[in-house]
Design a protein around this motif. Structure first.
Motif, short mmCIF file in Angstrom:
data_model
loop_
_atom_site.label_atom_id
_atom_site.label_comp_id
_atom_site.label_asym_id
_atom_site.label_seq_id
_atom_site.Cartn_x
_atom_site.Cartn_y
_atom_site.Cartn_z
N ASP A 14 40.05 52.28 -23.31
CA ASP A 14 39.29 51.57 -22.60
C ASP A 14 38.49 51.10 -20.86
O ASP A 14 39.25 52.50 -20.27
CB ASP A 14 40.87 50.58 -21.91
CG ASP A 14 40.79 48.63 -21.17
OD1 ASP A 14 39.17 48.81 -21.00
OD2 ASP A 14 41.60 48.11 -20.59
N PRO A 15 37.60 50.90 -21.51
CA PRO A 15 36.38 51.27 -20.10
C PRO A 15 36.93 51.10 -18.97
O PRO A 15 36.77 51.35 -18.23
CB PRO A 15 35.21 50.48 -20.58
CG PRO A 15 35.60 50.16 -21.52
CD PRO A 15 36.63 50.54 -22.54
N LEU A 16 37.94 50.09 -19.17
CA LEU A 16 38.09 49.58 -17.37
C LEU A 16 39.23 51.01 -16.65
O LEU A 16 39.15 50.48 -15.60
CB LEU A 16 38.95 48.47 -17.71
CG LEU A 16 37.93 47.38 -17.60
CD1 LEU A 16 39.46 45.89 -18.55
CD2 LEU A 16 37.11 46.90 -17.25
N MET A 17 39.64 51.40 -17.75
CA MET A 17 40.32 52.41 -16.91
C MET A 17 39.59 54.16 -16.18
O MET A 17 39.83 54.40 -15.16
CB MET A 17 41.27 53.85 -18.54
CG MET A 17 41.80 53.07 -19.04
SD MET A 17 43.26 51.99 -18.20
CE MET A 17 44.26 53.45 -17.04
N ASP A 18 37.95 54.06 -16.50
CA ASP A 18 37.30 54.51 -15.85
C ASP A 18 36.88 53.69 -14.93
O ASP A 18 36.66 54.54 -13.28
CB ASP A 18 36.12 54.94 -16.01
CG ASP A 18 36.39 56.18 -17.11
OD1 ASP A 18 37.23 57.12 -17.03
OD2 ASP A 18 35.18 56.19 -17.53
N LEU A 19 36.47 52.31 -14.84
CA LEU A 19 35.97 51.61 -13.45
C LEU A 19 37.54 51.59 -12.63
O LEU A 19 37.73 52.10 -11.28
CB LEU A 19 36.00 50.48 -14.19
CG LEU A 19 35.68 49.27 -12.78
CD1 LEU A 19 34.75 49.86 -11.60
CD2 LEU A 19 35.74 48.12 -13.58
N GLY A 20 38.64 51.65 -13.03
CA GLY A 20 40.07 51.37 -12.18
C GLY A 20 40.12 53.01 -11.64
O GLY A 20 40.63 53.17 -10.26
N TYR A 21 40.16 53.69 -12.30
CA TYR A 21 39.80 55.47 -11.66
C TYR A 21 38.93 55.14 -9.95
O TYR A 21 39.08 55.69 -9.20
CB TYR A 21 39.67 56.33 -12.58
CG TYR A 21 39.51 57.53 -11.73
CD1 TYR A 21 41.20 58.11 -11.71
CD2 TYR A 21 39.01 58.46 -11.78
CE1 TYR A 21 41.38 59.46 -11.23
CE2 TYR A 21 39.20 59.61 -11.40
CZ TYR A 21 40.70 60.09 -10.87
OH TYR A 21 41.03 62.43 -10.64
#
Length: 142
Positions: A33-40
């Protein structure tokens, strides 16, 4: 996914610091999920009104003038990608907890004498702050 997406893994254009020209440190990349990078990234990002402990563990200068806020980063991400960011709080809280685990792993190696790098001596405290940060984000207390 990059899995370690943050400012110190970016190279910027020397004439325009807001333009990324390269992303470094791809050793943890994977699919997901690309939102994992945003969350990080959000976990590493500090806003000026964040608790002092959050700013200290972020190690990024984003709380200083000239940087966008987390909310502005989220908004820009949503506009540029077209992805829904409705559940970004979950990704942000998960990233805080994940980072706390990573930091604790580094600390225990220092504590056991498996590494002698004294920069890791206070990572137990950084991990504690990270866990409390994750709880606060999940409970919508930030």
């Amino acid at each position: 996914l990059h899995n370690d997406y943050k400012l110190d893994n970016l190279l910027t254009d020397p004439t325009n610091a807001s333009r990324c020209v390269a992303i470094l440190d791809w050793d943890m990349c994977t699919s997901g999920d690309p939102l994992m990078d945003l969350g990080y990234l959000l976990n590493q990002w500090a806003d000026p009104d964040d608790p002092r402990e959050w700013i200290e563990i972020s190690s990024m200068p984003t709380h200083k003038p000239g940087f966008p806020t987390r909310a502005e980063v989220i908004d820009r991400y949503a506009k540029r990608t077209g992805f829904s960011v409705d559940n970004i709080r979950w990704h942000f809280a998960f990233a805080a907890m994940r980072f706390a685990v990573i930091i604790q792993q580094i600390f225990i190696r220092f504590h056991r004498g498996q590494t002698m790098d004294h920069r890791f001596a206070d990572f137990d405290e950084r991990a504690r702050v990270g866990v409390h940060k994750g709880i606060a984000i999940a409970d919508q207390q930030f």
